[in-house]
Design a protein around this motif. Structure first.
Motif, mmCIF file in Angstrom:
data_model
loop_
_atom_site.group_PDB
_atom_site.id
_atom_site.type_symbol
_atom_site.label_atom_id
_atom_site.label_comp_id
_atom_site.label_asym_id
_atom_site.label_seq_id
_atom_site.Cartn_x
_atom_site.Cartn_y
_atom_site.Cartn_z
ATOM 1 N N ASP A 102 8.866 -3.809 2.944
ATOM 2 C CA ASP A 102 7.116 -2.538 2.550
ATOM 3 C C ASP A 102 6.445 -3.069 3.237
ATOM 4 N N SER A 103 5.000 -2.038 3.540
ATOM 5 C CA SER A 103 3.475 -2.473 4.337
ATOM 6 C C SER A 103 2.881 -1.957 3.456
ATOM 7 N N CYS A 104 1.484 -2.697 2.921
ATOM 8 C CA CYS A 104 0.499 -1.932 2.557
ATOM 9 C C CYS A 104 -0.231 -0.898 3.137
ATOM 10 N N MET A 105 0.398 -0.399 4.861
ATOM 11 C CA MET A 105 -0.379 0.490 5.587
ATOM 12 C C MET A 105 -0.048 1.591 5.329
ATOM 13 N N PHE A 106 1.495 2.144 4.814
ATOM 14 C CA PHE A 106 1.823 3.403 4.017
ATOM 15 C C PHE A 106 1.252 3.957 2.598
ATOM 16 N N PRO A 107 0.596 4.974 2.638
ATOM 17 C CA PRO A 107 0.202 5.366 1.307
ATOM 18 C C PRO A 107 1.044 5.263 0.192
ATOM 19 N N SER A 108 2.498 5.087 0.797
ATOM 20 C CA SER A 108 3.209 5.150 -1.240
ATOM 21 C C SER A 108 3.577 3.739 -1.292
ATOM 22 N N PHE A 109 2.933 2.408 -0.563
ATOM 23 C CA PHE A 109 2.714 1.286 -0.743
ATOM 24 C C PHE A 109 2.402 1.124 -2.533
ATOM 25 N N THR A 110 1.130 1.808 -2.191
ATOM 26 C CA THR A 110 0.561 1.867 -3.633
ATOM 27 C C THR A 110 1.209 2.958 -4.647
ATOM 28 N N LEU A 111 1.209 3.668 -4.254
ATOM 29 C CA LEU A 111 1.700 5.136 -5.149
ATOM 30 C C LEU A 111 2.563 5.413 -6.658
ATOM 31 N N GLU A 112 1.302 5.743 -7.462
ATOM 32 C CA GLU A 112 2.261 5.344 -9.349
ATOM 33 C C GLU A 112 3.253 6.807 -9.278
ATOM 34 N N ALA A 113 3.504 6.076 -10.213
ATOM 35 C CA ALA A 113 4.866 7.741 -10.718
ATOM 36 C C ALA A 113 4.062 8.928 -11.220
ATOM 37 N N SER A 114 3.247 8.504 -11.833
ATOM 38 C CA SER A 114 2.086 9.220 -12.244
ATOM 39 C C SER A 114 1.190 10.340 -11.110
ATOM 40 N N GLY A 115 1.296 9.502 -9.737
ATOM 41 C CA GLY A 115 0.350 10.738 -8.581
ATOM 42 C C GLY A 115 -0.678 10.134 -8.500
ATOM 43 N N HIS A 116 -1.001 8.840 -9.074
ATOM 44 C CA HIS A 116 -2.222 8.592 -9.011
ATOM 45 C C HIS A 116 -1.962 7.016 -7.786
ATOM 46 N N ASN A 117 -3.071 7.239 -6.628
ATOM 47 C CA ASN A 117 -2.521 5.854 -6.181
ATOM 48 C C ASN A 117 -3.851 5.505 -5.563
ATOM 49 N N PRO A 118 -3.897 4.148 -6.038
ATOM 50 C CA PRO A 118 -5.441 3.738 -6.620
ATOM 51 C C PRO A 118 -5.987 3.609 -4.519
ATOM 52 N N ARG A 119 -5.150 3.840 -3.461
ATOM 53 C CA ARG A 119 -5.949 3.483 -2.096
ATOM 54 C C ARG A 119 -5.021 4.571 -1.817
ATOM 55 N N THR A 120 -5.930 5.906 -0.990
ATOM 56 C CA THR A 120 -5.318 6.712 -0.452
ATOM 57 C C THR A 120 -6.238 7.055 0.833
ATOM 58 N N SER A 121 -6.304 6.049 0.823
ATOM 59 C CA SER A 121 -7.210 6.200 2.214
ATOM 60 C C SER A 121 -7.290 5.029 3.404
ATOM 61 N N ASN A 122 -6.474 5.640 5.258
ATOM 62 C CA ASN A 122 -5.959 4.671 6.169
ATOM 63 C C ASN A 122 -7.802 3.041 5.956
ATOM 64 N N GLU A 123 -8.322 3.562 5.640
ATOM 65 C CA GLU A 123 -9.641 3.032 5.254
ATOM 66 C C GLU A 123 -9.107 1.874 4.158
ATOM 67 N N GLU A 124 -8.987 2.046 3.121
ATOM 68 C CA GLU A 124 -9.023 1.129 2.198
ATOM 69 C C GLU A 124 -7.241 0.193 2.642
ATOM 70 N N ARG A 125 -6.827 0.388 2.950
ATOM 71 C CA ARG A 125 -5.182 0.589 2.973
ATOM 72 C C ARG A 125 -5.777 -0.349 4.712
ATOM 73 N N MET A 126 -6.455 -0.896 5.633
ATOM 74 C CA MET A 126 -6.600 -1.248 7.094
ATOM 75 C C MET A 126 -7.293 -2.339 6.290
ATOM 76 N N ARG A 127 -8.566 -2.770 5.224
ATOM 77 C CA ARG A 127 -8.902 -3.375 4.535
ATOM 78 C C ARG A 127 -8.440 -4.332 3.739
ATOM 79 N N GLN A 128 -7.780 -3.615 2.831
ATOM 80 C CA GLN A 128 -6.758 -4.312 1.451
ATOM 81 C C GLN A 128 -5.665 -5.558 3.083
ATOM 82 N N ARG A 129 -4.849 -5.360 3.929
ATOM 83 C CA ARG A 129 -4.538 -5.995 4.820
ATOM 84 C C ARG A 129 -5.252 -7.553 5.204
#
Lengths: 144, 335, 282, 331
Positions: free
Chosen positions: B266-293
């Motif tokens: 899987d890839s940390c660049m996809f929003p679904s990577f951190t999407l929880e079942a509740s719908g909560h996503n700690p990393r919603t933006s491209n910016e946060e995902r790029m920073r994480q990588r």
């Protein structure tokens, strides 16, 4: 193609619209018309409800053929559901055939509530054609 | 250190001998370009390439791998691969990446048995680089065109021959197994090799990464991330072609009553990577995902494993659809 | 080589519907294999991966107490988009599922000894706190802890979980219970108000005390300030994090926050540790 | 610096000076030879970063829905930005599509049409150099591209041989209907199209299937094709949906095929043949072979060409009483 497989009977998923084709199938049954028992019927509100993914997904799950049938043009319970669907179906039929999936695997037709015998004949034809092709192999999820 | 010279044309003999015990993987150029494939003695081994598209992690950590199967209500775990493999032609940067993956998949508490068994059963022969690409920056991140880390044997092209140099016990044992195939190299061969190596090293472009980890510590909330990530499309090319990216998911696939559980990259660049079942996503933006990588590769792994998880192969640069260049990103951070 | 991804088989012995909306159920599980039961040693605050063949796995906090030797309990909320939670909710008693774990760290019970313990919970994040309360109230361990105060809130009376237990605890002397709902109904005679407000109203002393707090992110956000005001230093505010997880063993990378992996370095963290993380948590 | 580039910069400077736009989406020099890449210019001072050359392959319209969606992530409320966008014929047609589908705010965008003479496809150059990217490029001389390989070898490649397929077959090189137009000489429109599609159609079912298998087997499921496509703005793509879960996550071939069938079919009547997906694909899958089939069918069956008019109803939102139904099975 694999024409003769012992004891093999095709599995065909039929998406029938609630108002015409499903009633047509019903009528065929009530009238005790004989048609091959290879169908798995899924009733949908309208042929316009069919998402192309339903068809593709059915093929992936291993069905040998898919039939979609709705009201004749002009008879749609929702006025134009089948007419909008017709465009989508025309493209999908062409596209799947273009990719190399046998055109007989995915078929579209119109059957009205009063056409019990047309329904029986349609099923006869579709089942025959799919039998001729043999079991589906393309797009089917690899065995487990 | 054991050294041996083998004529390029004699590689076929080596392949034939290896084949008796296992599989020989090498580069061939087919209709679909260059790829690491199983070779037979009759295949033409390609030696003139800079690097190949998919990183060698795929040999050990395939895109998807069945980890158990189930039927009705019972589950069975899958037997491990026992295939003995020799992998020839990996570049030194990529060989180094395997050591990093080891740190993730093999640890005291939990070891990924599928990865581990393939690693244990493989021998890596890396091939020193002669023609670094425009996108290469290995020497800036601890790798080099003739780096030995991660390789069991390092091979050099010397005129019409290959000079093999064992870099691990496993490599030494391998070479000792085939005394008839390897000849002792002469002084001229060694000299030719040294010249090639230093020429290649000079050709690799360098970037200054001093203090990158400390810099990253201070720039978590910097507006820089938004600026850099604007262009990013959010696809998974960089992570999927990266030799060290290892994030994955476990998924079930079911057909009727039978099913399998699969470990899928899987890839940390996809929003679904951190999407929880509740719908909560700690990393919603491209910016946060790029920073994480970037943070994960150049800061978190340094703090956890004392290594930058980048080997400078440049795949993320050459394959990016919008030419995101990690070298520029890092330069921005340092600035 | 042991396969760390391979679950142990368990049978669902009992299913309890916890709330009015019927989307919270407690599953009581029993290991099919005696050795598996023996090797599954857990502590309060840990979680495990529950797996439904065909659907997948989900990390769920353990709701029973380590002293409940006969069984293992998990309370699971069913989400409309949650594949595993929905599959779990569709199962009946007697069905077999998989369990993998226990994983993660636990509430620091050793540090809680000879201290006053304040427990603040909201919604169904109460599960691992329930595990802790059960543990502390057990006659084998109650003497090790001083006063235990619990503040627990839910949206409405129907959404309070573990109702029979709440009632039982309210009747006991060795624990002080404050149960609240955001909005009551005709039959509700208890407290009304949000958890942070109730906390401020009761104003429990922070002297020689540690607080365990779990709840939805928004509740946590508004609970921290009142706790600090009451004199709880950040290192004495203990909470538990949630993240999407796949492996539970620090490999898959999903739950990575900074240098930490929630699955192995968490989920239990002090507010002090959370403040030190660069990513915003709540 | 070429003439068009100067005109473009002057125009953009004026737009900033007149406070007509907050941001301009254009191209800047990339970090690799033969690559220009998207860039975002926020003030007149940054305008000199802009370039216009033969390497501006990316379809910039892909950023438009995002730039408006981005606002939603921000904590403080700000009015939607006014965006200028540099558009080749294909980009402009994508913008029309987005307007039609209400994905962008019409009043907030200014489309600057460029006289496009066709872009160079880096993949073709790479193929011509035996799979390695060029080390440097000396530019175009007499209709040829001069490049140096990583082994130091100099090579000349005919411009036509390395021009992107989409550009060779482009039917609308000029951004008609753009708000502002940069004057220049665009490439001639191509009328002779779909030759490859017709060839493919003529093959046997089995041959076609084998080609489809061969192309799709290359896929690594990175979703670059989806992310690069201006039409793929769905907040949750069908492959990411969990209920129902349309396809499994693994790279098992049927999963990958359904992803591509689903994505490509979703472009029916919307695809402008810009080949953003083709250029984005790191595995060089010939997606054009499949996307173009639908474009051709939509034209032939419904006489519709996407991206030319905001008002005209998309073909799959409407119908005609006498639409073809020769595909219907008659018992």
């Amino acid at each position: 193609m694999n024409k003769t497989v012992d004891n093999w009977e095709p599995k065909i998923v039929a998406f029938l619209c609630n108002w015409c084709s499903y009633a047509g199938a019903d009528l065929a049954g009530v009238s005790r018309l004989q048609y091959p028992p290879n169908l798995r019927v899924i009733r949908v509100p309208c042929s316009g409800r069919i998402n192309p993914l339903y068809i593709v997904k059915a093929l992936q799950q291993g069905v040998d053929g898919v039939l979609v049938s709705g009201c004749h043009p002009g008879d749609c319970h929702y006025i134009s559901g089948n007419l909008v669907a017709r465009r989508k179906f025309a493209l999908l039929k062409n596209f799947l055939a273009y990719l190399g999936i046998e055109p007989e695997r995915v078929q579209f037709s119109w059957v009205s509530a009063s056409e019990g015998s047309r329904f029986a004949a349609l099923i006869e034809k579709v089942v025959d054609e799919v039998k001729e092709l043999g079991p589906a192999k393309k797009l089917v999820k690899k065995g487990l | 250190m054991l050294q041996g010279l083998i004529k390029k044309e004699d590689l076929k003999k080596l392949i034939a001998s290896v084949k008796k015990e296992g599989t020989f993987y090498g580069l061939i150029r087919g209709s679909e370009g260059l790829s690491l494939s199983e070779l037979g003695p009759d295949d033409e081994v390609t030696l003139d390439y800079s690097n190949f598209k998919m990183p060698p992690k795929r040999q050990f950590f395939p895109f998807s791998e069945v980890i158990c199967t189930y039927e009705d209500e019972s589950m069975t775990d899958l037997p491990l691969s026992e295939e003995k493999a020799v992998i020839f032609g990996v570049r030194p940067c990529d060989a180094l990446s395997l050591l990093y993956l080891d740190k993730i998949f093999i640890d005291e508490k939990f070891t990924d048995p599928y990865y581990r068994s393939r690693r244990d059963n493989s021998l890596i022969i890396s091939l020193a680089c002669r023609e670094p690409l425009k996108t290469c920056f290995c020497t800036s991140v601890g790798a080099s065109p003739a780096g030995k880390k991660g390789a069991d044997i390092l091979a050099f092209e010397v005129k019409d021959s290959l000079l093999f140099e064992a870099c691990s016990e496993k490599g030494t044992r391998f070479m000792e197994n085939y005394p008839a195939i390897f000849k002792k190299p002469g002084k001229a061969d060694i000299k030719a090799r040294d010249e090639e190596v230093s020429a290649a090293e000079k050709r690799v472009q360098t970037i200054d990464l001093s203090g990158i980890t400390e810099k990253l510590q201070g720039c978590f909330d910097s507006p820089l991330w938004e600026e850099i990530s604007q262009r990013c499309l959010g696809c998974g090319v960089c992570t999927y072609t990266c030799p060290t990216c290892h994030c994955f998911g476990l998924y079930d696939e079911k057909v009727e009553l039978k099913g399998r559980r699969i470990r899928v990259q899987d890839s940390c660049m996809f929003p679904s990577f951190t999407l929880e079942a509740s719908g909560h996503n700690p990393r919603t933006s491209n910016e946060e995902r790029m920073r994480q990588r970037i943070m994960h590769k150049f800061r978190y792994t340094v703090e956890n494993f004392e290594d930058i998880f980048c080997v400078g192969c440049g795949r993320c640069i050459s394959n990016c659809p919008v030419n995101m260049d990690i070298r520029e990103t890092l330069a921005e951070v340092i600035k | 080589m042991a396969n760390p991804y391979f679950p142990k088989l368990v049978t669902i012995e009992k299913i309890t519907i916890e709330n009015e909306a019927r989307d919270l159920k407690t599953f009581r599980l029993a290991f099919c294999n005696r050795d598996d039961k023996k090797s599954f040693k857990y502590e309060c605050g840990q979680f495990a991966m529950l797996s439904v063949p065909g659907a997948g796995e989900s990390p769920i906090g353990i709701a029973s107490s380590p002293l409940d030797e006969q069984y293992l309990e998990f309370t699971v909320k069913c989400y409309p988009t949650g594949v595993v939670t929905t599959a779990l909710h569709n199962l009946e008693e007697g069905a077999r599922i998989g369990v993998r774990g226990p994983y993660g760290n636990s509430f620091p019970l050793k540090e809680l000894e000879r201290k006053n313990v304040l427990i603040v919970g909201g919604g169904f994040a109460f599960t691992t706190l329930r595990s802790t309360i059960r543990y502390m109230l057990n006659e084998k361990s109650r003497a090790r802890f001083e006063n235990i105060t619990v503040i627990y809130g839910a949206r409405s009376p129907g959404e309070l979980i573990y109702k029979p237990e709440l009632k039982e605890w309210e009747e006991r002397d060795e624990i002080e219970m404050y149960v609240t709902v955001d909005r009551g109904d005709e039959d509700w005679k208890g407290r009304e108000g949000f958890v942070p407000a109730v906390l401020q109203e009761i104003a429990p002393s922070s002297e020689n005390a540690i607080v365990l707090v779990c709840g939805p992110p928004i509740m946590l956000k508004f609970t921290m300030l009142p706790l600090l005001d009451l004199g709880f230093s950040p290192d004495r505010i203990i909470t538990s994090l949630e993240r999407r997880m796949s492996c539970g063993i620090g490999k898959c990378g999903r739950c990575n926050i900074g240098t930490m992996y929630v699955c192995k370095d968490g989920p239990v963290l002090s507010y002090k540790q959370i403040q030190e993380l660069s990513e915003e948590i709540f | 610096m070429n003439n068009i580039e100067i005109k473009l910069k002057d125009l953009v400077k004026d737009l900033f000076a007149g406070e007509k736009i907050d941001v301009l989406i254009g191209y800047e020099n990339g970090s690799l030879p033969l690559r220009s890449r998207p860039c975002f210019v926020h003030s007149a001072g940054e305008v000199d970063r802009l370039v216009w050359n033969s390497y501006c392959t990316n379809n910039l319209a892909v950023y438009l829905p995002r730039i408006f969606q981005r606002q939603e992530h921000k904590k403080e409320e700000t009015p939607p930005p006014r965006v200028g966008i540099i558009a080749k014929g294909c980009d402009a047609r994508s913008v029309v599509g987005l307007l039609k589908e209400n994905q962008v705010i019409k009043e907030n965008i200014i489309v600057i049409g460029m006289p496009c003479s066709g872009m160079i496809d880096p993949a073709k150059v790479e193929a011509a150099l035996d799979g390695a990217g060029p080390y440097s490029c000396q530019g175009e001389v007499d209709g040829s591209l001069e490049v140096t390989t990583s082994s130091g070898e100099k090579k000349r490649l005919k411009r036509e041989e390395v021009t992107a397929e989409a550009c060779l077959e482009c039917s609308h090189p000029l951004a008609e209907g753009a708000d502002l137009q940069i004057e220049g000489e665009p490439k001639e429109a191509c009328d002779e199209r779909y030759e490859k599609i017709r060839e493919f159609e003529a093959k046997s079912t089995e041959e076609r299937w084998q080609s489809f298998v061969k192309e799709i087997s290359k896929c690594i499921r990175c979703y670059a094709c989806r992310q690069a496509c201006p039409n793929c703005y769905c907040k949750i793509c069908f492959v990411d949906q969990t209920k129902p879960r349309w396809i499994g996550a693994s790279d098992e071939l049927s999963n990958v095929m359904i992803y591509h069938i689903g994505r490509i079919f979703h472009q029916a009547g919307r695809c402008v043949e810009c080949d953003a997906c083709v250029h984005a694909c790191p595995m060089d899958i010939d997606l054009r072979l499949f996307t173009q089939k639908l474009v051709k069918d939509v034209k032939e069956l419904f006489d519709y060409v996407p991206g030319l008019s905001v008002e005209e109803l998309p073909p799959l939102w409407t119908f005609k009483q006498d639409d073809s139904q020769s595909f219907i099975t008659e018992p």
